[in-house]
Design a protein around this motif. Structure first.
Motif, mmCIF file in Angstrom:
data_model
loop_
_atom_site.group_PDB
_atom_site.id
_atom_site.type_symbol
_atom_site.label_atom_id
_atom_site.label_comp_id
_atom_site.label_asym_id
_atom_site.label_seq_id
_atom_site.Cartn_x
_atom_site.Cartn_y
_atom_site.Cartn_z
ATOM 1 N N ILE A 51 49.789 27.673 48.296
ATOM 2 C CA ILE A 51 48.996 28.850 47.926
ATOM 3 C C ILE A 51 47.867 29.058 48.918
ATOM 4 O O ILE A 51 47.607 30.189 49.377
ATOM 5 C CB ILE A 51 48.452 28.701 46.493
ATOM 6 N N GLY A 52 47.172 27.983 49.294
ATOM 7 C CA GLY A 52 46.069 28.110 50.249
ATOM 8 C C GLY A 52 46.529 28.654 51.586
ATOM 9 O O GLY A 52 45.906 29.566 52.148
ATOM 10 N N ARG A 53 47.630 28.108 52.096
ATOM 11 C CA ARG A 53 48.145 28.566 53.386
ATOM 12 C C ARG A 53 48.536 30.034 53.335
ATOM 13 O O ARG A 53 48.170 30.822 54.229
ATOM 14 C CB ARG A 53 49.356 27.725 53.785
ATOM 15 N N GLY A 58 48.346 35.929 54.194
ATOM 16 C CA GLY A 58 48.332 37.304 53.704
ATOM 17 C C GLY A 58 47.063 38.039 54.080
ATOM 18 O O GLY A 58 47.108 39.207 54.486
ATOM 19 N N ALA A 59 45.909 37.360 53.971
ATOM 20 C CA ALA A 59 44.633 38.001 54.314
ATOM 21 C C ALA A 59 44.580 38.350 55.796
ATOM 22 O O ALA A 59 44.145 39.454 56.176
ATOM 23 C CB ALA A 59 43.478 37.074 53.944
ATOM 24 N N GLN A 215 52.611 37.171 46.618
ATOM 25 C CA GLN A 215 53.320 36.194 45.792
ATOM 26 C C GLN A 215 52.440 34.975 45.502
ATOM 27 O O GLN A 215 52.498 34.405 44.413
ATOM 28 C CB GLN A 215 54.605 35.764 46.496
ATOM 29 N N SER A 216 51.614 34.580 46.467
ATOM 30 C CA SER A 216 50.690 33.454 46.271
ATOM 31 C C SER A 216 49.671 33.763 45.185
ATOM 32 O O SER A 216 49.300 32.881 44.394
ATOM 33 C CB SER A 216 49.977 33.118 47.579
ATOM 34 N N SER A 243 44.190 25.092 55.567
ATOM 35 C CA SER A 243 44.973 26.262 55.139
ATOM 36 C C SER A 243 44.850 27.395 56.148
ATOM 37 O O SER A 243 45.857 28.017 56.531
ATOM 38 C CB SER A 243 44.494 26.739 53.760
ATOM 39 N N LEU A 244 43.616 27.664 56.595
ATOM 40 C CA LEU A 244 43.400 28.736 57.566
ATOM 41 C C LEU A 244 44.046 28.395 58.903
ATOM 42 O O LEU A 244 44.661 29.252 59.543
ATOM 43 C CB LEU A 244 41.900 28.982 57.743
#
Length: 325
Positions: A51-53, A58-59, A215-216, A243-244
């Motif tokens: 989810i973090g990745r 997505g952002a 989806q995350s 993640s970033l």
């Protein structure tokens, strides 16, 4: 048919093939880093890491697409959005949850072994496509690929592990699941890219990121419900950085190189390019463990590299008349 086309197209085809292979190697080098991410943030679950990745992916994709969003969306059909949805789920969400779980339970070496069979699976499927090199010409490359993966696995499974046999088996099952999930993605994505009109491979990657990020978001309530461990500010900061970093390096840059390669090479050769991820994942794992490769691991690398060279040779030497119509 004209007599001028072969002289014009052969050098161009060779240049495209060389560029495609270079892009495939670059994507493998960047993607290999994702095998380290679960080790860097072991306090977080595979679901949280996924989810973090992909929220970061997505952002970043939204920011990069924002200036031309409306013009791009006008060129997308319902079929495009359906393809993006299942590709994002199979190639990103499901794949990375299973991959991270496999690394947690079975280690980097064992996971890279199973993922090492991706070229075999994708190449076998791709051999049925129109214009593909005949399957018999790919047999030497496939045998070398499988041999390299077996050597990696032999070494990985023989190495003493802190986990129980059950944990190792669960890790192996997750790795096999990741293999199936990403095989479906690699084949579906390559075929979708071949059919795209008016949409670049880079924009397709960013659109995949937008859908994956959405989806995350849907998975966030599940992650909060399942969360049992408490993390301090330093742990969350490290998680955010990892993640970033993985989103930027692997999802944005790595996927862009992969999509560029997928448009330049036939699917049978696309499958072989996945071997670069196996090679780099193993190299990064050795660096992480502060050791040199064993004799079996070194032999596996030789087999893997030889497999790519054999596949390139098959695509170079098979006459056009022998390709599938």
């Amino acid at each position: 048919m004209t007599s001028t086309s072969p002289a014009h197209t052969v050098p161009e085809a060779q240049a495209n093939k060389a560029l495609g292979v270079a892009c495939g190697a670059g994507a493998g080098a960047l993607w290999g880093l994702v095998f380290l991410a679960p080790e860097l943030v072991r306090d977080f679950s595979p679901l949280q890491l996924s989810i973090g990745r992909y929220l970061c992916y997505g952002a970043l994709a939204v920011l990069l697409l924002a200036p031309r969003w409306h013009a791009l969306v006008c060129r997308l059909s319902r079929t495009h959005w359906l393809s993006l949805s299942w590709l994002a789920l199979a190639g990103n969400i499901i794949y990375y949850i299973l991959l991270a779980s496999a690394v947690h339970m079975g280690g980097i070496a064992m996971t890279s072994l199973v993922i090492g069979f991706l070229p075999v699976a994708v190449t076998v499927i791709g051999s049925r496509d129109d214009g593909a090199v005949p399957f018999k010409a790919l047999i030497p490359s496939l045998m070398l690929s499988a041999g390299g993966a077996v050597f990696i696995g032999w070494e990985a499974l023989a190495r003493p592990s802190a986990g129980s046999a059950t944990t190792q088996l669960l890790g192996l099952a997750c790795a096999v699941g990741a293999l199936v999930s990403w095989t479906a993605f690699a084949v579906g994505n390559a075929r979708s890219l071949k059919q795209l009109q008016g949409i670049s491979g880079h924009d397709w990657n960013l659109l995949t990121g937008v859908v994956t990020g959405a989806q995350s978001l849907l998975l966030l309530p599940l992650a909060m419900l399942l969360q049992s461990a408490h993390h301090d500010a330093n742990q969350w900061a490290r998680f955010a950085m990892v993640s970033l970093g993985v989103a930027l390096i692997a999802s944005i840059a790595g996927n862009a190189l992969w999509n560029r390669m997928s448009r330049l090479l036939p699917l049978t050769l696309v499958g072989q390019m996945i071997l670069f991820e196996t090679v780099f994942a193993l190299i990064y794992g050795l660096v992480w463990e502060h050791r040199l490769p064993t004799a079996l691991e070194a032999l596996a690398l030789v087999f893997v590299i030889s497999s790519v060279l054999a596949c390139l040779a098959a695509h170079r030497t098979v006459p056009a008349a022998e390709h599938h119509a």
